[in-house]
Design a protein around this motif. Structure first.
Motif, PDB file in Angstrom:
ATOM      1  N   ARG A   1       0.679  -1.407   0.088  1.00  0.00           N
ATOM      2  CA  ARG A   1      -0.252   0.011   0.104  1.00  0.00           C
ATOM      3  C   ARG A   1       1.088   1.180  -0.105  1.00  0.00           C
ATOM      4  N   LEU A   2       0.769   2.277  -0.741  1.00  0.00           N
ATOM      5  CA  LEU A   2       0.982   3.628  -0.980  1.00  0.00           C
ATOM      6  C   LEU A   2       0.109   4.988  -0.491  1.00  0.00           C
ATOM      7  N   ALA A   3       0.978   5.908  -0.385  1.00  0.00           N
ATOM      8  CA  ALA A   3      -0.110   6.673   0.267  1.00  0.00           C
ATOM      9  C   ALA A   3       0.033   8.259  -0.711  1.00  0.00           C
ATOM     10  N   LEU A   4      -0.470   8.642  -1.806  1.00  0.00           N
ATOM     11  CA  LEU A   4       0.292   9.579  -2.311  1.00  0.00           C
ATOM     12  C   LEU A   4      -0.551  10.988  -1.797  1.00  0.00           C
ATOM     13  N   ASP A   5      -0.193  11.619  -2.167  1.00  0.00           N
ATOM     14  CA  ASP A   5      -0.442  13.226  -2.281  1.00  0.00           C
ATOM     15  C   ASP A   5      -1.601  13.211  -3.049  1.00  0.00           C
ATOM     16  N   ARG A   6      -2.269  14.594  -3.537  1.00  0.00           N
ATOM     17  CA  ARG A   6      -3.338  15.377  -4.226  1.00  0.00           C
ATOM     18  C   ARG A   6      -2.412  15.134  -5.774  1.00  0.00           C
TER      19      ARG A   6
END
Length: 82
Positions: free
Chosen positions: A56-61
């Motif tokens: 799982r990767l969290a990306l900014d907008r």
């Protein structure tokens, strides 16, 4: 279509990252052209959490809006949310 506009829980293939070289960490974690991703969550301020091969990767907008994706073969393109 931009990753930031892709619907939740739908798989897509990454076409291009469109992000600068200083964000190579995403490539190291498997987010690269040709990889299959699935959006698992949207965050409060427009970020996107994607599943890439079980990671799982969290990306900014901003990052999510630069990544282009396409539907997998045989899967129709979702309607635009705009």
């Amino acid at each position: 279509m931009k990753l930031s506009s892709w619907p939740l829980r739908q798989q897509a293939r990454v076409v291009s990252l469109g992000i600068s070289a200083d964000r190579l960490r995403a490539r190291e974690l498997g987010l690269r052209p040709g990889s299959v991703v699935r959006i698992t969550q949207r965050t409060l301020f427009g970020g996107t959490v994607v599943d890439v091969a079980g990671t799982r990767l969290a990306l900014d907008r901003a990052s999510a809006s630069h990544i282009l994706v396409e539907p997998l073969e045989g899967v129709p393109m979702p309607r635009s949310m705009s």
